[in-house]
Motif scaffolding. Structure first.
Motif, PDB file in Angstrom:
ATOM      1  N   ALA B  30      68.413 -35.140 -24.191  1.00 51.29           N
ATOM      2  CA  ALA B  30      69.690 -34.453 -23.948  1.00 51.29           C
ATOM      3  C   ALA B  30      69.505 -32.952 -23.854  1.00 51.29           C
ATOM      4  N   HIS B  31      68.425 -32.443 -24.413  1.00 51.33           N
ATOM      5  CA  HIS B  31      68.172 -31.008 -24.376  1.00 51.33           C
ATOM      6  C   HIS B  31      67.262 -30.585 -23.216  1.00 51.33           C
ATOM      7  N   ASP B  32      67.001 -31.492 -22.342  1.00 47.06           N
ATOM      8  CA  ASP B  32      66.207 -31.166 -21.138  1.00 47.06           C
ATOM      9  C   ASP B  32      67.168 -30.761 -20.031  1.00 47.06           C
ATOM     10  N   PHE B  33      67.253 -29.439 -19.772  1.00 45.99           N
ATOM     11  CA  PHE B  33      68.179 -28.919 -18.761  1.00 45.99           C
ATOM     12  C   PHE B  33      67.438 -28.471 -17.500  1.00 45.99           C
ATOM     13  N   SER B  34      66.179 -28.907 -17.386  1.00 49.21           N
ATOM     14  CA  SER B  34      65.360 -28.379 -16.283  1.00 49.21           C
ATOM     15  C   SER B  34      65.869 -28.807 -14.915  1.00 49.21           C
ATOM     16  N   ASN B  35      66.604 -29.908 -14.871  1.00 47.90           N
ATOM     17  CA  ASN B  35      67.079 -30.383 -13.567  1.00 47.90           C
ATOM     18  C   ASN B  35      68.534 -30.055 -13.294  1.00 47.90           C
ATOM     19  N   GLU B  36      69.143 -29.273 -14.232  1.00 44.65           N
ATOM     20  CA  GLU B  36      70.546 -28.946 -14.024  1.00 44.65           C
ATOM     21  C   GLU B  36      70.679 -27.938 -12.885  1.00 44.65           C
ATOM     22  N   THR B  37      71.712 -28.091 -12.110  1.00 43.74           N
ATOM     23  CA  THR B  37      71.900 -27.189 -10.979  1.00 43.74           C
ATOM     24  C   THR B  37      72.124 -25.756 -11.435  1.00 43.74           C
ATOM     25  N   TRP B  38      72.737 -25.619 -12.629  1.00 46.11           N
ATOM     26  CA  TRP B  38      73.006 -24.267 -13.122  1.00 46.11           C
ATOM     27  C   TRP B  38      71.752 -23.593 -13.672  1.00 46.11           C
ATOM     28  N   ASN B  39      70.684 -24.370 -13.855  1.00 44.79           N
ATOM     29  CA  ASN B  39      69.420 -23.780 -14.315  1.00 44.79           C
ATOM     30  C   ASN B  39      68.523 -23.587 -13.098  1.00 44.79           C
ATOM     31  N   THR B  40      68.745 -22.484 -12.443  1.00 51.50           N
ATOM     32  CA  THR B  40      68.039 -22.270 -11.170  1.00 51.50           C
ATOM     33  C   THR B  40      66.555 -22.062 -11.349  1.00 51.50           C
ATOM     34  N   THR B  41      66.133 -21.757 -12.588  1.00 54.52           N
ATOM     35  CA  THR B  41      64.702 -21.549 -12.829  1.00 54.52           C
ATOM     36  C   THR B  41      63.947 -22.867 -12.821  1.00 54.52           C
ATOM     37  N   GLY B  42      64.666 -23.931 -13.154  1.00 55.55           N
ATOM     38  CA  GLY B  42      64.005 -25.220 -13.254  1.00 55.55           C
ATOM     39  C   GLY B  42      63.104 -25.315 -14.479  1.00 55.55           C
ATOM     40  N   GLU B  43      63.120 -24.289 -15.299  1.00 55.37           N
ATOM     41  CA  GLU B  43      62.260 -24.303 -16.487  1.00 55.37           C
ATOM     42  C   GLU B  43      62.916 -25.068 -17.630  1.00 55.37           C
ATOM     43  N   LEU B  44      62.082 -25.639 -18.471  1.00 61.33           N
ATOM     44  CA  LEU B  44      62.552 -26.488 -19.566  1.00 61.33           C
ATOM     45  C   LEU B  44      62.981 -25.657 -20.783  1.00 61.33           C
ATOM     46  N   CYS B  45      62.138 -24.694 -21.179  1.00 57.46           N
ATOM     47  CA  CYS B  45      62.348 -23.982 -22.444  1.00 57.46           C
ATOM     48  C   CYS B  45      63.321 -22.817 -22.309  1.00 57.46           C
ATOM     49  N   ILE B  46      63.481 -22.340 -21.105  1.00 57.18           N
ATOM     50  CA  ILE B  46      64.117 -21.041 -20.882  1.00 57.18           C
ATOM     51  C   ILE B  46      65.568 -20.959 -21.355  1.00 57.18           C
ATOM     52  N   VAL B  47      66.235 -22.079 -21.423  1.00 55.30           N
ATOM     53  CA  VAL B  47      67.642 -22.064 -21.832  1.00 55.30           C
ATOM     54  C   VAL B  47      67.761 -21.553 -23.263  1.00 55.30           C
TER      55      VAL B  47
END
Lengths: 563, 207
Positions: B30-47
Motif C-alpha cells: 500500500a505504500h508503493d506509490f511508484s506507479n501513481e500518476t501523481w508521482n511523476t518521478t516514478g521513484e519508490l522512496c521519494i514520497v
C-alpha cells in the motif's frame, strides 16, 4: 526476510500458551475459537477483537469495538438508596453491549459482518450472564459515588478509600468496580473474593454488622428444604455473609436486591430449623401470629417511626445486619431486636430502640387502624403506650416498676420492683418455643392459656398466663380479703375469669384515676354491668387491701359490696 | 552465535516458504506509490525520503521529504489510562502527515499543493480519541502503575529482543510499534507481527 521474522510467526502461535494463568485467554471472555467456554467464535482467532480495536473505536475508551445498544434501561431504585443511578454509561454500557442480550456477540465494528459463533449463537444466551434491559434486579451502576453520597447514606465507605482492587471510574461506580473482565481468579470475573462478602465490604459498611450472627455464625445447612445458598459456593452462614440474603444480580426481590420475594422467604430458608437452631417458620404457622405472610411489598425501611400502614415483616422487628444472641434485662432490648427502630414512651420515634417496648409501640401505640381491644371495657383504650404509661393509676410494669407496692401473689424472682417484657406474656407458646411473639395457639399471641370467657371453670391451666407470676395458691387460697374473700369467691366459686375485672395492660391516666382504676381494675362490660340501684359501675380503692364495688354480675347486685 | 546459526539453518525452509507467502517488501504494498500518476518521478522512496536537504523539524525523522502535518490532534483518553499521552511526535507525526487527512499524499519534495488525500480505512483523521494512543513513554514505571502492561524492558517482544528494544522508539510507543511501514514481513495491515490469537496486542497487554 530474516530469522527474527520467523520467530515472530512462531511467537504468535506460542504467546497464548506462555501467558500467565489469570489471563483473559483462559477465561470465557476469550470468545475466540481458542476460548475455554461453550459460547465462542467458530473460526476467529483474535481475542481482543470482540471488545477492542486499535482504530476507529466507538463509542468510547477503552478502544471499544462494539455498538452502544442505545436502549433505555429499567434502572434499580429503592427507598433506601441515596445514589441516583443514571442510564448506564462508562464501562457499564460497554459491558451491556454484550450482557443485555440485544447485540450479537460477534457484531464488532472492525468487521463488516458479525463474526460467526459455534452452534449458531448470536446474542448472549439466556442465563445469569444475560442481564436483559431490566436492571432493576441488579446492583446499581453508573452513579456518582461521592463523599457526599457516602455521608448521606451513612453506611458506605468513603470513596477515597477505594484505591485497591475495587475502584471507581471517573468517580462513578461501574461494573468494573466488582468485575475485571480480563481476569477471573475468583469466578464471575470478580475483583475480590465474595467469601465472607469481602467484596461487598469494600463499599458497604453496615452498622452493627461486625457483631451479628449473620456475619459470625458457623451454622451449616442440614440439606432439607430449599438451599438457602443457592447462588453461592459457600456452606456456612459466616462464609455467605451478605449473600445469605442478598444477590447482586437477578435478585428475586428487586428492592434491596434480596434473594427472594416475598420478604419473609429470605429469612425462613434458614430460620426453619434447617440452618438456624430455632424453627421460626413453625411458629408462624400457628393460628395467632405476627402474620408475615398476608402482606408483601408494604414494609419499607423508610416508613415513619409510627407505622402508618400496619403490617408485620420479619425485618420490622429484626435488623438482620444486627441480630445476635445477647440477653438483656427488662426493659432493655436484647440482641435479637438490636438496631431496630421504635417509638419511645413519649410517642417519639427512636432509632435504634433502647427498650423492647419501644419496638412494640411502633405499631401497637399511636398507629391508625389498630383493631379494637379484644375485651370491651368500661374504659376503652387500644394504644398500649398510653396503657403502660408510668403516670397511670395502674399498669403492668413494662416501662418501670408498678404503682402497687403490695402484690402478695408474686412468685420469685418477681417483686414489686420488677420490670417485665411485653414478650413475657406475648410470645410463642410451648416450653421449648423460641423467644418472641412469633406465633401461638392462644389469642393475642399469648405465651400461655388465658381464658376470658365468662363461666370458665378455674384451673391452673385456664389462667396459666397469670399464674406463671401470680401464685395461684396465694390468690385463691390465702386467708383474708385478698384470697378467699375476693379472688376465690369470684374466680373459683363464680367461674369468673381474671379478665372480667382486670385490664392486664393498664388504665390510662387520661381516662382512669387513682380511686377507681388501681390494681388494673377496668371491668369487662360483656360480663359486668352497672349497679341498677346507683347506676354506677365502679370500683373504689379504700387502701390497705380494702375496697368496694358498685355493679351487677352473674345476677348479683353490688350496691356496693365491701371487702 | 553458534545457536543462532543453527536456528537459521533449521528454519531456512520456512524462510523460503515465507518468501512465497508474503510480499515482504514495500514494493507492491500500500505504500508503493511508484506507479501513481501523481508521482511523476516514478521513484519508490521519494514520497517520504530524500538523501539530501531533508526536513529535520521532526525529531528522529529519517531523511524526511514529505510535508509535515501542523494539525492539533484530539488525544486518546480513558479513565483507566495511566500513560501520559502528548501530541504525536517522532515517527507517528510522520505517519499522520498523510493519515490525518490534512496533508496531501503528493505533498513531497517541497510540493505543497497536492490533491491526493488518504481516504477510507487508512484515514485516521485528527481525532485520535478512537485510536490506540501513541507518542507516550512506555517504561517499567508505567507498567507497574497500570498493572495490565508487561514491563517493556524485560518482556520479550517475540521479535528477538525486548519490547523496548524491538518496538519502542526512544522509550516511546509510536505507530511503528505495531506497524511496519515498509511491509518487511508482509503481514496484513502492515503489522510487525501477526495478530493471530491477538498475539500483537498481548505482546504488551497483560490481560
Amino acid at each position: 526476510m530474516n530469522l527474527s521474522r520467523i520467530m515472530i510467526i512462531l511467537a504468535g502461535l506460542l504467546i497464548p500458551l506462555l501467558l500467565p494463568a489469570q489471563s483473559v485467554v483462559n477465561t470465557v471472555h476469550n470468545l475466540s475459537v481458542s476460548g475455554p467456554g461453550t459460547v465462542k467464535a467458530a473460526g476467529e482467532s483474535e481475542i481482543c477483537i470482540f471488545c477492542h480495536t486499535p482504530h476507529r473505536s466507538h463509542p468510547q475508551s477503552p478502544l471499544w469495538n462494539r455498538n452502544d445498544p442505545g436502549l433505555n434501561y429499567t434502572l434499580y431504585n429503592s427507598s433506601t438508596t441515596q445514589a441516583a443511578p443514571g442510564q448506564p454509561d462508562g464501562a457499564a454500557i460497554l459491558c451491556l453491549s454484550c450482557h443485555d442480550g440485544t447485540i450479537a456477540l460477534g457484531e464488532v465494528l472492525s468487521r463488516p459482518s458479525p463474526i460467526p459463533f459455534v452452534n449458531g449463537v448470536t446474542v448472549m444466551p439466556p442465563g445469569n450472564a444475560n442481564l436483559s434491559t431490566d436492571l432493576s434486579d441488579d446492583h446499581p451502576v453508573s452513579f456518582h459515588y461521592s463523599a457526599t453520597l457516602a455521608a448521606e447514606d451513612g453506611e458506605l465507605a468513603d470513596p477515597a478509600t477505594l484505591t485497591g482492587p475495587v475502584r471507581l471510574e471517573n468517580e462513578q461506580l461501574q461494573c468494573t468496580a466488582c468485575h475485571d473482565p480480563h481476569r477471573n481468579p475468583f469466578s464471575d470475573f470478580l475483583t475480590v473474593s465474595t467469601l465472607q462478602s469481602e467484596l461487598c465490604a469494600y463499599c458497604h459498611q453496615k452498622d452493627y454488622w461486625d457483631n451479628t450472627s449473620h456475619k459470625l455464625s458457623p451454622a451449616t445447612w442440614n440439606g432439607a428444604g430449599n438451599d438457602p445458598w443457592f447462588h453461592t459456593p459457600y456452606s456456612t452462614v459466616s462464609d455467605n455473609a451478605c449473600e445469605n440474603c442478598h444477590r447482586p444480580h437477578s435478585a428475586g426481590g428487586h428492592l434491596r436486591l434480596m434473594n427472594h420475594f416475598p420478604e419473609e422467604d429470605n429469612c425462613l430458608d434458614c430460620h426453619n430449623g434447617n440452618v438456624a437452631a430455632e424453627d421460626i417458620q413453625m411458629q408462624l404457622g400457628k393460628q395467632y401470629t405476627h402474620d408475615v405472610y398476608s402482606r408483601s411489598g408494604v414494609h419499607d425501611p423508610e416508613e415513619p417511626g409510627v407505622v402508618e400502614v400496619r403490617h408485620a415483616e420479619c425485618e420490622d422487628c429484626h435488623n438482620p445486619h444486627a441480630s445476635r444472641e445477647l440477653p438483656a434485662p427488662a426493659p432493655n432490648a436484647n440482641g435479637f431486636i438490636e438496631g431496630v427502630r421504635g417509638v419511645n414512651s413519649a410517642g417519639v420515634a427512636v432509632d435504634p430502640i433502647q427498650y423492647q417496648y419501644e419496638l412494640c409501640y411502633r405499631c401497637h401505640a399511636d398507629s391508625p387502624d389498630k383493631p379494637a381491644s379484644p375485651t370491651s371495657r368500661q374504659i376503652e383504650q387500644n394504644n398500649v403506650r398510653l396503657e403502660f404509661d408510668i403516670g397511670n393509676p395502674s399498669y403492668h410494669p413494662i416501662e418501670a416498676a408498678g404503682q402497687n407496692n403490695n402484690v402478695p401473689s408474686l412468685l420469685p424472682p418477681y417483686t414489686e420492683a420488677s420490670i417485665i417484657f411485653c414478650s413475657d406474656c406475648h410470645a410463642s407458646d410451648g416450653s421449648a418455643a423460641p423467644a418472641g411473639p412469633h406465633g401461638s395457639i392462644y389469642p393475642q399471641i399469648l405465651k400461655f392459656q388465658y381464658e376470658t370467657a365468662d363461666f370458665t371453670v378455674e384451673s391452673y391451666q385456664a389462667y396459666r398466663l397469670c399464674y406463671e407470676c401470680h401464685d395461684r395458691q396465694t390468690i385463691i387460697f390465702s386467708a383474708g380479703s385478698f384470697g378467699q374473700r375476693v379472688h376465690r369467691q369470684h374466680i373459683v366459686n363464680e367461674d369468673t375469669p381474671c379478665n372480667a375485672c382486670h385490664d392486664p395492660h393498664g388504665i390510662s391516666s387520661l381516662q382512669g384515676n387513682a380511686t377507681n382504676n388501681t390494681h388494673l381494675i377496668n371491668f369487662a362490660i360483656t360480663i359486668v354491668s352497672p349497679d341498677p340501684a346507683s347506676g354506677r359501675l365502679e370500683f373504689e380503692d379504700l387502701g390497705n387491701v380494702r375496697g368496694r364495688c358498685y355493679l351487677t354480675c352473674h345476677g348479683v347486685q353490688h350496691s356496693p359490696e365491701f371487702y | 552465535m553458534k545457536h543462532a546459526k543453527f536456528v537459521t539453518f533449521l528454519f531456512s525452509g520456512l524462510l523460503m516458504l515465507n518468501g512465497l507467502l508474503f510480499s515482504q517488501t514495500i514494493s507492491g504494498s500500500a505504500h508503493d506509490f511508484s506507479n501513481e500518476t501523481w508521482n511523476t518521478t516514478g521513484e519508490l522512496c521519494i514520497v517520504c525520503h530524500t538523501p539530501h536537504h531533508a526536513d529535520v523539524t521532526v525529531g528522529d525523522a529519517p531523511l524526511w521529504n514529505h510535508d509535515v502535518t501542523a494539525a492539533n490532534f484530539t488525544l486518546y483518553n480513558s479513565a483507566t489510562l495511566d500513560a501520559t499521552v502528548g501530541q504525536p511526535d517522532g515517527s507517528s507525526k510522520l505517519c499522520l502527515s498523510c493519515h490525518d487527512g490534512t496533508v496531501a499524499v503528493d505533498n513531497f519534495g517541497g510540493q505543497t499543493n497536492g490533491t491526493q488525500f488518504v481516504s477510507g480505512g487508512g484515514l485516521i483523521g485528527t481525532d485520535l480519541n478512537d485510536d490506540h494512543p501513541v507518542s507516550f513513554v512506555y517504561d517499567a514505571t508505567l507498567a507497574g502503575n497500570d498493572g495490565g502492561l508487561f514491563d517493556p524492558t524485560t518482556t520479550n517482544s517475540g521479535l528477538g529482543g525486548t519490547i523496548d528494544e524491538d518496538m519502542l522508539f526512544n522509550g516511546k510507543l509510536q505507530c511503528a510499534s505495531c506497524h511496519d511501514v515498509h511491509n518487511s514481513s508482509g503481514i496484513a495491515k502492515l503489522l510487525i507481527k501477526p495478530n493471530s490469537a491477538s498475539a500483537l496486542c498481548l505482546t504488551c497487554h497483560s490481560k
